[in-house]
Design an enzyme around this catalytic site. Structure first.
Site, PDB file in Angstrom:
ATOM      1  N   ILE A  15       0.848  -1.204   0.000  1.00 55.28           N
ATOM      2  CA  ILE A  15       0.000   0.000   0.000  1.00 55.28           C
ATOM      3  C   ILE A  15       0.884   1.255   0.000  1.00 55.28           C
ATOM      4  N   ASP A  34      12.216   2.227   5.168  1.00 50.22           N
ATOM      5  CA  ASP A  34      11.725   0.844   5.144  1.00 50.22           C
ATOM      6  C   ASP A  34      12.908  -0.064   5.459  1.00 50.22           C
ATOM      7  N   LEU A  36      12.974  -3.138   4.594  1.00 44.24           N
ATOM      8  CA  LEU A  36      12.934  -4.169   3.541  1.00 44.24           C
ATOM      9  C   LEU A  36      12.685  -5.568   4.110  1.00 44.24           C
ATOM     10  N   ASN A  38       9.766  -6.846   4.287  1.00 41.65           N
ATOM     11  CA  ASN A  38       8.702  -7.458   3.473  1.00 41.65           C
ATOM     12  C   ASN A  38       8.555  -6.767   2.120  1.00 41.65           C
ATOM     13  N   LYS A  88       2.230  -7.849   9.166  1.00 42.56           N
ATOM     14  CA  LYS A  88       0.786  -7.911   8.875  1.00 42.56           C
ATOM     15  C   LYS A  88       0.197  -9.307   8.681  1.00 42.56           C
ATOM     16  N   SER A 128      -7.310  -1.040  10.486  1.00 44.24           N
ATOM     17  CA  SER A 128      -7.940  -2.125   9.737  1.00 44.24           C
ATOM     18  C   SER A 128      -9.362  -2.341  10.221  1.00 44.24           C
ATOM     19  N   TYR A 153      -1.994  -9.618  15.890  1.00 41.14           N
ATOM     20  CA  TYR A 153      -1.957  -8.581  14.855  1.00 41.14           C
ATOM     21  C   TYR A 153      -3.121  -7.602  15.031  1.00 41.14           C
ATOM     22  N   LYS A 157      -3.421  -3.311  16.154  1.00 44.58           N
ATOM     23  CA  LYS A 157      -4.141  -2.200  15.509  1.00 44.58           C
ATOM     24  C   LYS A 157      -5.021  -1.475  16.539  1.00 44.58           C
ATOM     25  N   PHE A 222     -12.040 -21.277   1.518  1.00 48.07           N
ATOM     26  CA  PHE A 222     -12.160 -21.713   2.907  1.00 48.07           C
ATOM     27  C   PHE A 222     -13.614 -21.645   3.377  1.00 48.07           C
ATOM     28  N   GLY A 301     -10.895 -18.450  12.643  1.00 51.80           N
ATOM     29  CA  GLY A 301     -10.784 -17.019  12.914  1.00 51.80           C
ATOM     30  C   GLY A 301     -11.367 -16.125  11.830  1.00 51.80           C
ATOM     31  N   ASP A 302     -11.828 -16.699  10.700  1.00 48.90           N
ATOM     32  CA  ASP A 302     -12.366 -15.859   9.625  1.00 48.90           C
ATOM     33  C   ASP A 302     -13.678 -15.190  10.038  1.00 48.90           C
TER      34      ASP A 302
HETATM   35  P1  NAD Z   1       3.569  -4.585   3.415  1.00 54.48           P
HETATM   36  O1  NAD Z   1       4.186  -5.665   4.234  1.00 54.48           O
HETATM   37  O2  NAD Z   1       3.556  -4.764   1.934  1.00 54.48           O
HETATM   38  O3  NAD Z   1       4.274  -3.188   3.738  1.00 54.48           O
HETATM   39  C1  NAD Z   1       4.812  -2.874   4.995  1.00 54.48           C
HETATM   40  C2  NAD Z   1       6.233  -2.367   4.786  1.00 54.48           C
HETATM   41  O4  NAD Z   1       6.785  -1.993   6.039  1.00 54.48           O
HETATM   42  C3  NAD Z   1       7.163  -3.426   4.177  1.00 54.48           C
HETATM   43  O5  NAD Z   1       7.826  -2.860   3.069  1.00 54.48           O
HETATM   44  C4  NAD Z   1       8.146  -3.758   5.314  1.00 54.48           C
HETATM   45  O6  NAD Z   1       9.434  -4.058   4.814  1.00 54.48           O
HETATM   46  C5  NAD Z   1       8.122  -2.469   6.129  1.00 54.48           C
HETATM   47  N1  NAD Z   1       8.418  -2.604   7.562  1.00 54.48           N
HETATM   48  C6  NAD Z   1       7.889  -3.497   8.444  1.00 54.48           C
HETATM   49  N2  NAD Z   1       8.363  -3.271   9.676  1.00 54.48           N
HETATM   50  C7  NAD Z   1       9.221  -2.207   9.587  1.00 54.48           C
HETATM   51  C8  NAD Z   1      10.018  -1.491  10.527  1.00 54.48           C
HETATM   52  N3  NAD Z   1      10.050  -1.840  11.802  1.00 54.48           N
HETATM   53  N4  NAD Z   1      10.757  -0.445  10.071  1.00 54.48           N
HETATM   54  C9  NAD Z   1      10.743  -0.099   8.772  1.00 54.48           C
HETATM   55  N5  NAD Z   1      10.000  -0.741   7.842  1.00 54.48           N
HETATM   56  C10 NAD Z   1       9.248  -1.779   8.248  1.00 54.48           C
HETATM   57  O7  NAD Z   1       2.083  -4.361   3.964  1.00 54.48           O
HETATM   58  P2  NAD Z   1       0.871  -3.530   3.339  1.00 54.48           P
HETATM   59  O8  NAD Z   1      -0.150  -4.484   2.868  1.00 54.48           O
HETATM   60  O9  NAD Z   1       1.366  -2.485   2.427  1.00 54.48           O
HETATM   61  O10 NAD Z   1       0.299  -2.870   4.669  1.00 54.48           O
HETATM   62  C11 NAD Z   1       0.653  -1.576   5.083  1.00 54.48           C
HETATM   63  C12 NAD Z   1      -0.023  -1.251   6.387  1.00 54.48           C
HETATM   64  O11 NAD Z   1      -1.443  -1.356   6.227  1.00 54.48           O
HETATM   65  C13 NAD Z   1       0.338  -2.177   7.539  1.00 54.48           C
HETATM   66  O12 NAD Z   1       0.388  -1.405   8.711  1.00 54.48           O
HETATM   67  C14 NAD Z   1      -0.811  -3.141   7.592  1.00 54.48           C
HETATM   68  O13 NAD Z   1      -0.983  -3.692   8.871  1.00 54.48           O
HETATM   69  C15 NAD Z   1      -1.961  -2.235   7.212  1.00 54.48           C
HETATM   70  N6  NAD Z   1      -3.113  -2.952   6.658  1.00 54.48           N
HETATM   71  C16 NAD Z   1      -2.945  -3.761   5.570  1.00 54.48           C
HETATM   72  C17 NAD Z   1      -4.031  -4.461   5.061  1.00 54.48           C
HETATM   73  C18 NAD Z   1      -3.882  -5.403   3.888  1.00 54.48           C
HETATM   74  O14 NAD Z   1      -4.770  -6.226   3.685  1.00 54.48           O
HETATM   75  N7  NAD Z   1      -2.824  -5.306   3.098  1.00 54.48           N
HETATM   76  C19 NAD Z   1      -5.294  -4.308   5.640  1.00 54.48           C
HETATM   77  C20 NAD Z   1      -5.432  -3.445   6.731  1.00 54.48           C
HETATM   78  C21 NAD Z   1      -4.337  -2.757   7.236  1.00 54.48           C
HETATM   79  N1  UFG Z   2      -9.716 -17.059   1.317  1.00 52.38           N
HETATM   80  C1  UFG Z   2      -9.891 -18.274   0.684  1.00 52.38           C
HETATM   81  N2  UFG Z   2      -8.796 -18.905   0.201  1.00 52.38           N
HETATM   82  C2  UFG Z   2      -7.523 -18.406   0.309  1.00 52.38           C
HETATM   83  C3  UFG Z   2      -7.355 -17.154   0.960  1.00 52.38           C
HETATM   84  C4  UFG Z   2      -8.467 -16.517   1.465  1.00 52.38           C
HETATM   85  O1  UFG Z   2     -11.005 -18.759   0.562  1.00 52.38           O
HETATM   86  O2  UFG Z   2      -6.577 -19.054  -0.140  1.00 52.38           O
HETATM   87  C5  UFG Z   2     -10.899 -16.353   1.824  1.00 52.38           C
HETATM   88  C6  UFG Z   2     -10.847 -16.160   3.345  1.00 52.38           C
HETATM   89  O3  UFG Z   2     -11.357 -17.305   3.991  1.00 52.38           O
HETATM   90  C7  UFG Z   2     -11.721 -14.929   3.501  1.00 52.38           C
HETATM   91  C8  UFG Z   2     -11.502 -14.146   2.204  1.00 52.38           C
HETATM   92  O4  UFG Z   2     -10.949 -15.069   1.280  1.00 52.38           O
HETATM   93  O5  UFG Z   2     -13.054 -15.320   3.564  1.00 52.38           O
HETATM   94  C9  UFG Z   2     -10.522 -12.986   2.381  1.00 52.38           C
HETATM   95  O6  UFG Z   2      -9.343 -13.487   3.005  1.00 52.38           O
HETATM   96  P1  UFG Z   2      -7.993 -12.651   3.075  1.00 52.38           P
HETATM   97  O7  UFG Z   2      -6.999 -13.480   3.813  1.00 52.38           O
HETATM   98  O8  UFG Z   2      -7.607 -12.158   1.722  1.00 52.38           O
HETATM   99  O9  UFG Z   2      -8.406 -11.362   3.906  1.00 52.38           O
HETATM  100  P2  UFG Z   2      -9.030 -11.232   5.373  1.00 52.38           P
HETATM  101  O10 UFG Z   2     -10.328 -10.532   5.217  1.00 52.38           O
HETATM  102  O11 UFG Z   2      -9.018 -12.507   6.100  1.00 52.38           O
HETATM  103  O12 UFG Z   2      -7.950 -10.305   6.100  1.00 52.38           O
HETATM  104  C10 UFG Z   2      -7.288  -9.233   5.428  1.00 52.38           C
HETATM  105  C11 UFG Z   2      -5.913  -9.036   6.051  1.00 52.38           C
HETATM  106  C12 UFG Z   2      -6.044  -8.559   7.465  1.00 52.38           C
HETATM  107  C13 UFG Z   2      -6.881  -7.320   7.507  1.00 52.38           C
HETATM  108  C14 UFG Z   2      -8.209  -7.585   6.846  1.00 52.38           C
HETATM  109  C15 UFG Z   2      -9.017  -6.317   6.776  1.00 52.38           C
HETATM  110  O13 UFG Z   2      -5.192 -10.257   6.021  1.00 52.38           O
HETATM  111  O14 UFG Z   2      -4.779  -8.229   7.956  1.00 52.38           O
HETATM  112  O15 UFG Z   2      -8.018  -8.061   5.519  1.00 52.38           O
HETATM  113  O16 UFG Z   2      -8.299  -5.304   6.163  1.00 52.38           O
HETATM  114  F1  UFG Z   2      -7.084  -6.947   8.785  1.00 52.38           F
END
Ligand code: NAD
Ligand code: UFG
Length: 343
Positions: A15, A34, A36, A38, A88, A128, A153, A157, A222, A301-302
């Site tokens: 993001i 960053d 790096l 992830n 995450k 989130s 996790y 948040k 799932f 946990g879903d």
């Molecule tokens: P991502 O893992 O792609 O990006 C996170 C970045 O932060 C990575 O590049 C990682 O290398 C870096 N990082 C981690 N810990 C660090 C540290 N201590 N110092 C410096 N860099 C660090 O994840 P994303 O999907 O882009 O998510 C971004 C944010 O949004 C996160 O806080 C995540 O919890 C939140 N979020 C993501 C989702 C989702 O589904 N992707 C949903 C809700 C909230």
């Molecule tokens: N799912 C499958 N098969 C897979 C993966 C996922 O059926 O291989 C299903 C899950 O059961 C769920 C839906 O797809 O019903 C979405 O699952 P995701 O894992 O893509 O997303 P979640 O909603 O479980 O959770 C994600 C992030 C969390 C975040 C949340 C809300 O993993 O960190 O979105 O932003 F908090």
């Protein structure tokens, strides 16, 4: 006159990278920190190919307060922060709670401590919809109760939101906007940046696109015995570029206006619930590519169903997630094809 500079922590992540592009295109200068853990450095090339600008980059850890002080002294003046840096993976957080609490909370505490020292005005925080748990009703708005977290996790948040709120109520001269994301999916339409999961993807879309690309034999759904029209779970899938745009608006609001509350919270979703099955159908319709799938047991946990009431963000921020889901699926596929190794 130089542009306003924004620090994006985790800016080479999924993001974060999309948000850096939107910030640059809105005229902000960006510095990324960053570690790096992830993401990889090549993301900077992708950002530069889209915007024409290479952001300043520091490889470092926000858990180290000296690194942050150094950054603010040498890369400043920085006016705002967007804090994406966090771990995450929900499942991993259950196995490694100390890692998650440390990584997701210490860095935030450091940023909040350092901000007033360097006259940083505001911080946008990546929260989130997981803070809502299983909603009593959908769509869900910001006034809904926060439910006990089901993973470390999710707890990070909730605690992060409370930390920011407590710091502001204690009189810190900063503003914050908490953004509660629903399910971000897709990639930049240029396919220069996108999601790069390390190892086996845990989330639906990267698993789906990797299956469509032949990297994985079968997508497992799932559970199809939920109380939903087709039995599969329902989510609010939001295009990552729409999500990124909201950060620019939030930043502008924090920095340019003096009539807004110091702490604001917004849901970022489309307002549309789509089932897992509907999403697969959208992908197949949009790309013409079939996704082999099987039905498996429920994942522990879903949440059964959750989608946003984004009215507050629509009206107060003047922001709307309006990318068509089929277009989002095409973008996700274009990105997958770009990163799939040739056979
Ligand atoms: P991502 O893992 O792609 O990006 C996170 C970045 O932060 C990575 O590049 C990682 O290398 C870096 N990082 C981690 N810990 C660090 C540290 N201590 N110092 C410096 N860099 C660090 O994840 P994303 O999907 O882009 O998510 C971004 C944010 O949004 C996160 O806080 C995540 O919890 C939140 N979020 C993501 C989702 C989702 O589904 N992707 C949903 C809700 C909230
Ligand atoms: N799912 C499958 N098969 C897979 C993966 C996922 O059926 O291989 C299903 C899950 O059961 C769920 C839906 O797809 O019903 C979405 O699952 P995701 O894992 O893509 O997303 P979640 O909603 O479980 O959770 C994600 C992030 C969390 C975040 C949340 C809300 O993993 O960190 O979105 O932003 F908090």
């Amino acid at each position: 006159m130089s542009n306003t500079k924004i620090l994006v922590t985790g800016g080479t992540g999924y993001i974060g990278s999309h948000t850096v592009v939107e910030l640059q295109q809105a005229g902000y200068d960006v510095v990324i920190i960053d570690n790096l853990s992830n993401s990889n450095i090549g993301v900077l090339d992708g950002i530069q190919r889209i915007s024409g600008i290479r952001p300043e980059f520091l490889q470092g850890d926000i858990n180290d307060i000296r690194t942050l002080r150094d950054l603010f002294s040498t890369h400043g003046p920085i006016k705002g922060i967007i804090n994406f840096a966090a771990s995450k993976a929900v499942g991993e957080s259950v196995q490694k709670p100390i890692l998650y609490y440390r990584n997701n909370l210490v860095g935030l505490l450091n940023l909040l401590e350092v901000m007033p020292e360097y006259d940083v005005k505001g911080i946008v925080f990546s929260s989130s919809c997981t803070v809502y748990g299983e909603p009593d009703k959908n769509p869900i708005d910001e006034s809904a109760p926060i439910k006990p977290a089901t993973s470390p996790y999710g707890n990070t948040k909730q605690i992060s939101e409370e930390i920011i709120s407590d710091v502001i109520h204690a009189g810190s001269p900063i503003k914050s906007i908490l953004l509660r994301y629903f399910n971000p999916v897709g990639a930049h339409p240029s396919a220069e940046i996108g999601e790069l999961p390390i190892g086996v993807p845990q989330n639906l879309i990267p698993y789906l696109t990797q299956t469509a690309a032949g990297i994985r034999p079968l997508l497992t759904i799932f559970g199809n015995d939920y109380d939903t029209p087709d039995g599969t779970c329902i989510r609010d899938f939001i295009d990552v570029v729409d999500l990124a745009r909201a950060h620019v608006i939030a930043m502008r609001r924090m920095l340019d206006r003096n009539d807004t509350a110091p702490l604001e919270i917004f849901n970022l979703g489309t307002g549309r619930g789509l089932s897992v099955m509907q999403l697969i159908q959208s992908f197949e319709r949009a790309t013409g590519v079939k996704v082999p799938y099987t039905i498996g047991p429920r994942r522990k946990g879903d949440i059964e169903k959750i989608w946003a009431d984004p009215t507050k963000a629509n009206e107060v921020l003047g922001w709307k997630a309006d990318t068509d889901i089929d277009q989002t699926m095409r973008n996700a596929w274009k990105w997958q094809l770009k990163v799939t190794p040739a056979k």
